[in-house]
Design a protein around this motif. Structure first.
Motif, PDB file in Angstrom:
ATOM      1  N   LYS A 132       3.495  -4.894   4.858  1.00 19.94           N
ATOM      2  CA  LYS A 132       3.742  -3.808   5.820  1.00 19.94           C
ATOM      3  C   LYS A 132       3.127  -2.504   5.336  1.00 19.94           C
ATOM      4  O   LYS A 132       2.561  -1.741   6.112  1.00 19.94           O
ATOM      5  CB  LYS A 132       5.244  -3.619   6.023  1.00 19.94           C
ATOM      6  N   LYS A 133       3.192  -2.274   4.024  1.00 24.74           N
ATOM      7  CA  LYS A 133       2.617  -1.062   3.469  1.00 24.74           C
ATOM      8  C   LYS A 133       1.106  -1.061   3.640  1.00 24.74           C
ATOM      9  O   LYS A 133       0.502  -0.031   3.985  1.00 24.74           O
ATOM     10  CB  LYS A 133       2.981  -0.936   1.998  1.00 24.74           C
ATOM     11  N   ASN A 135      -5.006   3.156   6.658  1.00 25.56           N
ATOM     12  CA  ASN A 135      -6.200   3.137   7.487  1.00 25.56           C
ATOM     13  C   ASN A 135      -7.304   2.401   6.752  1.00 25.56           C
ATOM     14  O   ASN A 135      -7.136   1.962   5.607  1.00 25.56           O
ATOM     15  CB  ASN A 135      -6.632   4.560   7.861  1.00 25.56           C
ATOM     16  N   LYS A 145      -9.590  -5.337   8.771  1.00 29.00           N
ATOM     17  CA  LYS A 145      -8.377  -4.987   8.035  1.00 29.00           C
ATOM     18  C   LYS A 145      -7.606  -6.231   7.588  1.00 29.00           C
ATOM     19  O   LYS A 145      -7.064  -6.268   6.483  1.00 29.00           O
ATOM     20  CB  LYS A 145      -7.486  -4.089   8.890  1.00 29.00           C
ATOM     21  N   GLU A 175      -0.552  -2.755   5.907  1.00 30.04           N
ATOM     22  CA  GLU A 175      -0.878  -2.659   7.337  1.00 30.04           C
ATOM     23  C   GLU A 175      -0.803  -1.222   7.848  1.00 30.04           C
ATOM     24  O   GLU A 175      -1.463  -0.861   8.831  1.00 30.04           O
ATOM     25  CB  GLU A 175       0.080  -3.546   8.141  1.00 30.04           C
ATOM     26  N   SER A 176      -0.024  -0.376   7.157  1.00 32.33           N
ATOM     27  CA  SER A 176       0.112   1.027   7.575  1.00 32.33           C
ATOM     28  C   SER A 176      -1.061   1.890   7.105  1.00 32.33           C
ATOM     29  O   SER A 176      -1.200   3.040   7.533  1.00 32.33           O
ATOM     30  CB  SER A 176       1.421   1.602   7.038  1.00 32.33           C
TER      31      SER A 176
END
Length: 207
Positions: free
Chosen positions: A10-11, A16, A37, A13-14
């Motif tokens: 999750k980190k 850029n 990504k 994915e946050s």
């Protein structure tokens, strides 16, 4: 996905694209210009997982000594006085003389062979009906035009070469002459003087 992996994912994915590329360089150890990504996150997680498995604490746990294997049970030894296990095969305990007697019984004729394997094989072949049994038929002697009969004699090649060398070295003219002398001498020694007369030296001179 494990609980420890989910927060890291999750980190990531946050972040850029620029941050992911920087994190990729830190984790993987090389530059990348990939705009994907998902690919970057997957490679970062794989690299971090590999480094974790190689960490000293991880290796120490993996290399922890395991319990030593249980010692093998000692082989059982026969009790005193126990007879040894019999050898396999019905011919296993037979002596050479017993095998020759069995050969004579089954094949129907005597043998002078001392080859144990041959005797066993011949007995089995006779019992299975794959060879002729009984006395060998006598071969008829060939009669020459001069009335003399030719009898079959067989010798090993090496033995025959040695025999021929011996009578040549003794100055005899032929193998026949050698056999005539030998038969005459043997019959005389046996006391068969009448039979020996047929092989006397005078008969050799007339040959």
């Amino acid at each position: 996905m494990s609980r420890t992996t989910a927060p890291k994912t999750k980190k990531l994915e946050s972040m850029n694209l620029t941050e992911l590329r920087a994190r990729y360089r830190e984790a993987v150890g090389e530059e990348t210009r990939s705009p994907n990504k998902k690919y970057l996150i997957r490679r970062i997680e794989e690299s971090l997982a590999t480094k974790k498995q190689r960490s000293p604490s991880r290796r120490a746990k993996t290399a922890a000594p395991s319990a030593p294997p249980a010692p093998a049970a000692p082989a059982a030894t026969p009790a005193a006085g126990t007879p040894p296990a019999p050898r396999r095969g019905r011919f296993a305990d037979m002596s050479l003389e017993e095998l020759q007697a069995k050969y004579r019984e089954v094949v129907g004729r005597p043998t002078g062979s001392s080859d144990v394997s041959y005797l066993k094989w011949k007995i089995r072949e006779a019992e299975a009906g794959r060879i002729n049994v009984g006395p060998r038929p006598e071969r008829e002697a060939k009669v020459r035009e001069d009335g003399k009969r030719v009898i079959p004699l067989s010798f090993d090649e090496d033995a025959l070469k040695a025999l021929d060398k011996a009578w040549r070295d003794a100055g005899l003219p032929s193998r026949t002459r050698f056999f005539m002398r030998a038969v005459h001498r043997e019959l005389t020694a046996m006391g068969a003087t009448e039979a020996a007369a047929h092989f006397a030296p005078k008969a050799e001179a007339e040959e």
